[in-house]
Write a protein that holds these residues in place. Structure first.
Motif, mmCIF file in Angstrom:
data_model
loop_
_atom_site.group_PDB
_atom_site.id
_atom_site.type_symbol
_atom_site.label_atom_id
_atom_site.label_comp_id
_atom_site.label_asym_id
_atom_site.label_seq_id
_atom_site.Cartn_x
_atom_site.Cartn_y
_atom_site.Cartn_z
ATOM 1 N N LEU A 1 0.867 -1.178 0.000
ATOM 2 C CA LEU A 1 0.000 0.000 0.000
ATOM 3 C C LEU A 1 0.902 1.226 0.000
ATOM 4 C CD1 LEU A 1 -2.498 -1.167 2.763
ATOM 5 C CD2 LEU A 1 -2.836 -1.227 0.292
ATOM 6 N N LYS A 2 1.133 1.786 -1.193
ATOM 7 C CA LYS A 2 2.066 2.908 -1.311
ATOM 8 C C LYS A 2 1.450 4.035 -2.127
ATOM 9 C CE LYS A 2 6.093 -0.072 -1.181
ATOM 10 N NZ LYS A 2 7.275 -0.526 -1.883
ATOM 11 N N GLY A 3 1.827 5.257 -1.796
ATOM 12 C CA GLY A 3 1.483 6.403 -2.626
ATOM 13 C C GLY A 3 0.112 7.001 -2.421
ATOM 14 N N TRP B 1 -8.708 3.447 2.539
ATOM 15 C CA TRP B 1 -10.046 2.923 2.762
ATOM 16 C C TRP B 1 -10.978 4.065 3.090
ATOM 17 C CZ3 TRP B 1 -13.542 3.062 6.768
ATOM 18 C CH2 TRP B 1 -14.618 2.192 6.663
ATOM 19 N N SER B 2 -12.204 3.992 2.602
ATOM 20 C CA SER B 2 -13.237 4.975 2.912
ATOM 21 C C SER B 2 -14.564 4.260 3.073
ATOM 22 C CB SER B 2 -13.349 6.013 1.785
ATOM 23 O OG SER B 2 -14.488 6.820 1.985
ATOM 24 N N ASN B 3 -15.420 4.773 3.967
ATOM 25 C CA ASN B 3 -16.740 4.177 4.123
ATOM 26 C C ASN B 3 -17.753 4.724 3.122
ATOM 27 O OD1 ASN B 3 -17.152 6.715 5.210
ATOM 28 N ND2 ASN B 3 -18.040 5.993 7.120
ATOM 29 N N MET B 4 -17.301 5.619 2.223
ATOM 30 C CA MET B 4 -18.096 6.131 1.102
ATOM 31 C C MET B 4 -19.400 6.821 1.542
ATOM 32 S SD MET B 4 -16.047 5.333 -1.317
ATOM 33 C CE MET B 4 -16.891 5.401 -2.862
ATOM 34 N N GLN B 5 -19.389 7.489 2.681
ATOM 35 C CA GLN B 5 -20.549 8.225 3.166
ATOM 36 C C GLN B 5 -20.421 9.693 2.761
ATOM 37 O OE1 GLN B 5 -23.153 6.575 4.845
ATOM 38 N NE2 GLN B 5 -21.952 4.794 4.186
ATOM 39 N N ASP B 6 -21.490 10.482 2.984
ATOM 40 C CA ASP B 6 -21.459 11.910 2.663
ATOM 41 C C ASP B 6 -20.340 12.619 3.427
ATOM 42 O OD1 ASP B 6 -23.538 11.756 0.872
ATOM 43 O OD2 ASP B 6 -25.064 12.201 2.378
ATOM 44 N N SER B 7 -20.166 12.247 4.689
ATOM 45 C CA SER B 7 -19.057 12.748 5.502
ATOM 46 C C SER B 7 -18.143 11.543 5.755
ATOM 47 C CB SER B 7 -19.600 13.317 6.814
ATOM 48 O OG SER B 7 -18.539 13.790 7.602
ATOM 49 N N PRO B 8 -17.218 11.260 4.821
ATOM 50 C CA PRO B 8 -16.510 9.982 4.843
ATOM 51 C C PRO B 8 -15.515 9.823 5.986
ATOM 52 C CG PRO B 8 -15.582 11.395 3.159
ATOM 53 C CD PRO B 8 -16.779 12.104 3.711
ATOM 54 N N LEU C 1 -12.043 8.290 6.536
ATOM 55 C CA LEU C 1 -10.898 7.917 5.709
ATOM 56 C C LEU C 1 -9.825 7.324 6.603
ATOM 57 C CD1 LEU C 1 -10.727 11.179 3.592
ATOM 58 C CD2 LEU C 1 -11.765 9.011 2.930
ATOM 59 N N GLU C 2 -9.319 6.171 6.239
ATOM 60 C CA GLU C 2 -8.305 5.486 7.033
ATOM 61 C C GLU C 2 -7.181 4.996 6.141
ATOM 62 O OE1 GLU C 2 -8.192 5.040 10.334
ATOM 63 O OE2 GLU C 2 -10.082 6.061 10.646
ATOM 64 N N GLN C 3 -6.009 4.862 6.714
ATOM 65 C CA GLN C 3 -4.899 4.241 6.008
ATOM 66 C C GLN C 3 -4.681 2.880 6.655
ATOM 67 O OE1 GLN C 3 -1.102 6.236 5.954
ATOM 68 N NE2 GLN C 3 -0.481 5.079 4.185
ATOM 69 N N LEU C 4 -4.864 1.822 5.864
ATOM 70 C CA LEU C 4 -4.694 0.465 6.354
ATOM 71 C C LEU C 4 -3.212 0.159 6.538
ATOM 72 C CD1 LEU C 4 -7.240 -1.340 4.019
ATOM 73 C CD2 LEU C 4 -7.626 -0.475 6.323
ATOM 74 N N ASP C 5 -2.904 -0.635 7.551
ATOM 75 C CA ASP C 5 -1.518 -1.042 7.797
ATOM 76 C C ASP C 5 -1.114 -2.197 6.888
ATOM 77 O OD1 ASP C 5 -1.124 0.835 9.820
ATOM 78 O OD2 ASP C 5 -1.924 -0.511 11.333
#
Length: 42
Positions: free
Chosen positions: A16-18, A23-30, A32-36
């Motif tokens: 997972l680079k760049g 990951w996003s839950n794709m909601q109106d107010s999302p 946002l996370e970076q997976l390890d």
């Protein structure tokens, strides 16, 4: 133990680079996370 399970299941780690977020839950107010780690099977 974690690495033994990964090897036993034959999982492959995908790099997972760049990206700021992977990951996003794709909601109106999302959320946002970076997976390890991200694994897949062959």
């Amino acid at each position: 133990i974690f690495n033994e399970i990964i090897a036993h299941l034959g999982l492959l780690e995908l790099p997972l680079k760049g990206r700021s977020y992977t990951w996003s839950n794709m909601q109106d107010s999302p959320l946002l996370e970076q997976l390890d780690w991200f694994f897949t099977s062959a």
